[in-house]
Enzyme design. Structure first.
Site: not given
Length: 263
Positions: A244, A40
């Site tokens: 993230h 990711s």
């Protein structure tokens, strides 16, 4: 002008073009066939604009696309995918061809149980968090090296002449930081120590494979969660974007670091 003189001038002009022009063109061509593999952090989760990439969540704001946009003529094969572990990246390497000249990859965090570490630290006391991080670090030091070796060797076998660039992970938290709520500094420091363990193992195995390693702890220094200028999401909705890089984290962090390393 006599014919010998014309021939001499022509030869000089060709030599100059070869030295200053064609050589530069040749160097540019070396990075035009690009395969972006990984998890990711490479697909761009957290950076938005995922198009039709489904659960892989490949962002048009992720560093592979940004690098491609900045290098005219680059042919990008973008297969990085949210949730990918080392075995998934071995499968992603099927998209790498013998003509590939640049491969980037980030992987290892999911193998080490990153999501479960964050969940455990969020829902439990300090010692339970520290114990879970230590468990992850034991895995990173003992099991992950062999898994990374397989990833890198598979890529090398597929594209022996490609430049392989391995990107790491940032520290999640600034400790002490500006946050007055959320995890304790003990938990934040423990999570950061997990990033340190990953950086150490990934850099060692990348070096052993002849790859270029980019340590992302330094580019994100001063931009962690609880800093004065976050480039990372904390807890978000949807939850998949939590912890993230933001779009700025991808552009000013990952892309900028890649550009600084390889141009």
């Amino acid at each position: 002008m006599t014919r010998p003189l014309i021939r001499w001038c022509t030869a000089v002009a060709v030599a100059a073009l070869t030295t200053f022009g064609l050589a530069g063109t040749a160097n540019a061509i070396q990075a035009t066939t690009y395969a972006a593999l990984g998890d990711s952090y490479s697909s761009g989760v957290g950076a938005g604009d995922y198009g039709d990439s489904g659960d892989c969540m490949r962002s048009s704001n992720a560093y592979p696309q940004l690098w491609t946009n900045a290098h005219s003529g680059t042919k990008l094969t973008f297969v990085a995918c949210s949730g990918a572990r080392t075995g998934d990246v071995v499968n992603q390497a099927a998209s790498v061809t013998s003509g590939t000249t640049l491969v980037t990859v980030s992987v290892g965090g999911n193998d080490a149980g990153f999501t479960d570490v964050i969940k455990t630290c969020t829902l439990n006391d300090d010692q339970t968090c520290v114990n879970r991080v230590n468990q992850a670090k034991t895995y990173v030091n003992g099991t992950l090296p062999g898994l990374l070796d397989k990833v890198y060797s598979t890529i090398k076998q597929k594209a022996p002449n490609a430049k392989l660039v391995v990107l790491g992970y940032p520290h999640m938290y600034k400790v002490p930081g500006s946050c007055n709520v959320g995890l304790s500094d003990t938990k934040r420091s423990a999570i950061n120590s997990g990033s340190d363990a990953l950086a150490s193992t990934i850099s060692q195995r990348a070096s052993a494979a002849g790859a270029t390693f980019i340590d992302m702890r330094s580019p994100f220094s001063g931009h962690e969660i609880c800093s004065s200028d976050w480039w990372l999401h904390s807890l978000t909705w949807p939850v998949t974007e939590s912890y993230h890089p933001t779009a700025t984290g991808q552009s000013s962090g990952y892309y900028a670091a890649l550009k600084a390393k390889i141009g």
